[in-house]
Design a protein around this motif. Structure first.
Motif, short mmCIF file in Angstrom:
data_model
loop_
_atom_site.label_atom_id
_atom_site.label_comp_id
_atom_site.label_asym_id
_atom_site.label_seq_id
_atom_site.Cartn_x
_atom_site.Cartn_y
_atom_site.Cartn_z
N THR A 32 40.73 86.12 49.10
CA THR A 32 40.63 84.42 48.86
C THR A 32 41.97 84.19 49.06
OG1 THR A 32 38.43 84.30 47.83
CG2 THR A 32 39.83 82.36 47.79
N PHE A 34 43.83 79.99 48.84
CA PHE A 34 44.81 79.65 48.70
C PHE A 34 45.44 78.34 49.63
CE2 PHE A 34 40.45 78.73 46.61
CZ PHE A 34 40.60 79.89 45.68
N TYR A 36 47.90 74.79 49.96
CA TYR A 36 47.61 73.30 49.27
C TYR A 36 48.89 72.72 49.85
CZ TYR A 36 45.60 75.03 45.51
OH TYR A 36 44.35 75.60 44.21
N THR A 49 40.01 76.72 51.57
CA THR A 49 40.33 77.58 50.93
C THR A 49 39.78 79.33 52.07
OG1 THR A 49 38.77 77.36 49.03
CG2 THR A 49 38.64 79.68 49.14
N ALA B 97 38.08 85.05 40.65
CA ALA B 97 38.74 85.42 41.44
C ALA B 97 38.84 84.36 42.80
CB ALA B 97 39.14 86.25 41.99
N GLY B 98 37.27 83.85 43.56
CA GLY B 98 37.45 83.03 44.59
C GLY B 98 37.06 81.71 44.59
N MET B 100 38.70 77.56 43.75
CA MET B 100 39.54 77.76 43.47
C MET B 100 40.18 77.09 42.48
SD MET B 100 38.98 73.54 44.74
CE MET B 100 37.84 72.50 43.54
#
Lengths: 116, 113
Positions: A32, A34, A36, A49, B97-98, B100
């Protein structure tokens, strides 16, 4: 600590063109990542995500057709700003968390996008 | 959902002054707590962290203690330097961990010689 490499660090493009930003985890695997966006003198706003091997999850108000995210491997996620406009000018930052259990998030160095 | 309330800036101090940047949070579960720093034109860097109640994170003269009872993680430094001028972000991070990250609004610190 783990390293996340983001490229390019700065890019200037013309209105209507597309720009791709890469985010790589150099020494760890990240299922995963992310993405921003940071407006001047503002905090980071989560855009989406990115999940390896599946579609990204976008936050409310973020246009998925404009900000294309691809997470093709455990070490690479890309953000493509399509048909960029001056209002897309911003600082974009990616982060990744090690799936091995560490809670710390590692950040790329950011990409300053300027659309002229 | 999770949220963070962080002291608004900018905070302007003279060199060698004492610094406190307040941070309180709401979170489900038991997050780890982080302070990140962003120097001008750069990305975020981890400054310090604490993973359980009463832990104190420290780095470069900065300290913050995980206060579960007050859900706070205030950042302090006894004597700031001009080179500390940056934006500081407080972030509780879930242990999954997944999940945000949730950031505070960021506090800009300006240290004058």
């Amino acid at each position: 600590g783990a390293v996340v490499s983001q490229h390019p660090s700065r890019v200037i493009c013309k209105s209507g063109t597309s720009v791709k930003i890469e985010c790589r985890s150099l020494d760890f695997q990240a299922t995963t990542m992310f993405w921003y966006r940071q407006f001047p003198k503002k905090s980071l706003m989560l855009m989406a995500t990115s999940n390896e091997g599946s579609k990204a999850t976008y936050e409310q108000g973020v246009e998925k057709d404009k900000f294309l995210i691809n997470h093709a491997s455990l070490t690479l996620s890309t953000l493509t700003v399509t048909s960029a406009h001056p209002e897309d000018s911003s600082f974009y930052i990616c982060s990744a968390r090690w799936t091995g259990g560490e809670t710390e998030a590692f950040f790329g160095q950011g990409t300053r996008l300027t659309v002229v | 959902g999770d949220s963070v309330t962080q002291m608004e800036g900018p905070v302007t101090l003279s060199e060698e002054a004492f610094l406190t940047i307040n941070c309180t949070y709401t979170a489900t579960g038991y997050p780890s707590l982080f302070w990140y720093v962003q120097y001008p034109g750069e990305g975020l860097q981890l400054l310090l962290k604490a993973t359980k109640a009463d832990d104190k994170g420290s780095n470069k003269g900065f300290e913050a203690t995980y206060r579960k009872e007050t859900t706070s993680f205030h950042l302090e430094k006894g004597s700031v330097q001009v080179s500390d001028s940056a934006v500081y972000f407080c972030a509780p991070i879930p242990n999954n961990a997944g999940n945000m990250l949730t950031f505070g609004g960021g506090t800009r610190l300006m240290v004058k010689p």
